[in-house]
Design a protein around this motif. Structure first.
Motif, PDB file in Angstrom:
ATOM      1  N   ILE A   1      -2.184   2.369   5.527  1.00 21.45           N
ATOM      2  CA  ILE A   1      -2.071   0.997   6.027  1.00 21.45           C
ATOM      3  C   ILE A   1      -0.648   0.486   5.856  1.00 21.45           C
ATOM      4  CG2 ILE A   1      -2.775  -1.400   5.568  1.00 21.45           C
ATOM      5  CD1 ILE A   1      -5.654  -0.284   5.184  1.00 21.45           C
ATOM      6  N   GLU A   2      -0.051   0.764   4.719  1.00 21.31           N
ATOM      7  CA  GLU A   2       1.336   0.351   4.466  1.00 21.31           C
ATOM      8  C   GLU A   2       2.280   0.976   5.498  1.00 21.31           C
ATOM      9  OE1 GLU A   2       4.238  -1.806   3.060  1.00 21.31           O
ATOM     10  OE2 GLU A   2       2.247  -1.922   2.156  1.00 21.31           O
TER      11      GLU A   2
ATOM     12  N   LYS B   1     -11.537  -2.192   7.465  1.00 23.40           N
ATOM     13  CA  LYS B   1     -12.395  -2.206   6.272  1.00 23.40           C
ATOM     14  C   LYS B   1     -13.669  -1.388   6.512  1.00 23.40           C
ATOM     15  CE  LYS B   1     -12.749  -5.763   3.626  1.00 23.40           C
ATOM     16  NZ  LYS B   1     -12.792  -7.149   3.325  1.00 23.40           N
TER      17      LYS B   1
ATOM     18  N   SER C   1      -3.136   7.914   0.443  1.00 24.94           N
ATOM     19  CA  SER C   1      -4.386   7.154   0.321  1.00 24.94           C
ATOM     20  C   SER C   1      -4.529   6.243   1.546  1.00 24.94           C
ATOM     21  CB  SER C   1      -4.338   6.296  -0.940  1.00 24.94           C
ATOM     22  OG  SER C   1      -3.351   5.274  -0.789  1.00 24.94           O
ATOM     23  N   ASP C   2      -5.690   5.625   1.695  1.00 24.23           N
ATOM     24  CA  ASP C   2      -5.884   4.660   2.780  1.00 24.23           C
ATOM     25  C   ASP C   2      -4.864   3.532   2.680  1.00 24.23           C
ATOM     26  OD1 ASP C   2      -7.964   6.149   3.759  1.00 24.23           O
ATOM     27  OD2 ASP C   2      -9.537   4.704   3.242  1.00 24.23           O
ATOM     28  N   GLU C   3      -4.605   3.069   1.453  1.00 26.60           N
ATOM     29  CA  GLU C   3      -3.610   2.001   1.266  1.00 26.60           C
ATOM     30  C   GLU C   3      -2.225   2.460   1.721  1.00 26.60           C
ATOM     31  OE1 GLU C   3      -3.263  -1.307   0.605  1.00 26.60           O
ATOM     32  OE2 GLU C   3      -5.398  -1.193   0.977  1.00 26.60           O
ATOM     33  N   ASP C   4      -1.874   3.715   1.407  1.00 28.30           N
ATOM     34  CA  ASP C   4      -0.587   4.267   1.860  1.00 28.30           C
ATOM     35  C   ASP C   4      -0.515   4.252   3.385  1.00 28.30           C
ATOM     36  OD1 ASP C   4       0.212   4.866  -0.773  1.00 28.30           O
ATOM     37  OD2 ASP C   4      -0.604   6.911  -0.663  1.00 28.30           O
TER      38      ASP C   4
ATOM     39  N   SER D   1      -6.052  -4.660   7.299  1.00 30.29           N
ATOM     40  CA  SER D   1      -7.031  -4.283   6.268  1.00 30.29           C
ATOM     41  C   SER D   1      -8.435  -4.709   6.677  1.00 30.29           C
ATOM     42  CB  SER D   1      -6.680  -4.924   4.927  1.00 30.29           C
ATOM     43  OG  SER D   1      -5.475  -4.389   4.445  1.00 30.29           O
TER      44      SER D   1
ATOM     45  N   ARG E   1      -0.844  -7.774   6.914  1.00 36.94           N
ATOM     46  CA  ARG E   1      -1.598  -6.880   6.031  1.00 36.94           C
ATOM     47  C   ARG E   1      -3.102  -7.183   6.063  1.00 36.94           C
ATOM     48  NH1 ARG E   1      -0.676  -3.504   2.440  1.00 36.94           N
ATOM     49  NH2 ARG E   1       1.516  -3.965   2.248  1.00 36.94           N
ATOM     50  N   ASN E   2      -3.455  -8.460   5.908  1.00 37.15           N
ATOM     51  CA  ASN E   2      -4.886  -8.802   5.852  1.00 37.15           C
ATOM     52  C   ASN E   2      -5.583  -8.514   7.179  1.00 37.15           C
ATOM     53  OD1 ASN E   2      -3.442 -11.060   6.967  1.00 37.15           O
ATOM     54  ND2 ASN E   2      -5.240 -12.331   6.649  1.00 37.15           N
TER      55      ASN E   2
END
Length: 108
Positions: free
Chosen positions: A71-72, A40, A66-69, A36, A32-33
């Motif tokens: 990435i997930e 970024k 969303s961007d988080e979605d 991300s 994840r990191n």
């Protein structure tokens, strides 16, 4: 296909004198990191493979993510990451994007 594009992108990078290393993110998936940090401050949707059959199968509404979605989803299914990704000098481009690749080479 994808392999031909990868070879072409590697050839362009090599010819331009860009130092690069390879990573198969199917056998060595992003954490994840890592993903991300890589994306970024960038438009995450640019790196998302919207036309992938893997995305179409999910039946999700593109506009509701969303961007988080995104990435997930990319972490769960690496086929949703456009390939090849070429990273150099804090830039991340998709190898099939010829103009972005040319800009990357000129910025070295």
């Amino acid at each position: 296909g994808k392999m031909k594009q990868l070879q072409k992108s590697k050839g362009v990078a090599f010819t331009a004198g860009l130092a690069f290393s390879e990573r198969d993110f199917f056998s060595n998936p992003f954490k994840r990191n890592e993903l991300s940090d890589l994306l970024k401050g960038k438009d995450v949707s640019y790196y998302f493979s919207w036309r992938s059959p893997s995305f179409k199968k999910l039946g999700l509404d593109k506009d509701s993510l969303s961007d988080e979605d995104l990435i997930e989803l990319m972490l769960t299914e690496p086929r949703l990451i456009k390939r090849p990704l070429i990273c150099a000098n804090d830039h991340v481009v998709v190898g099939s994007d010829k103009s972005a690749l040319a800009d990357l080479i000129q910025s070295k």
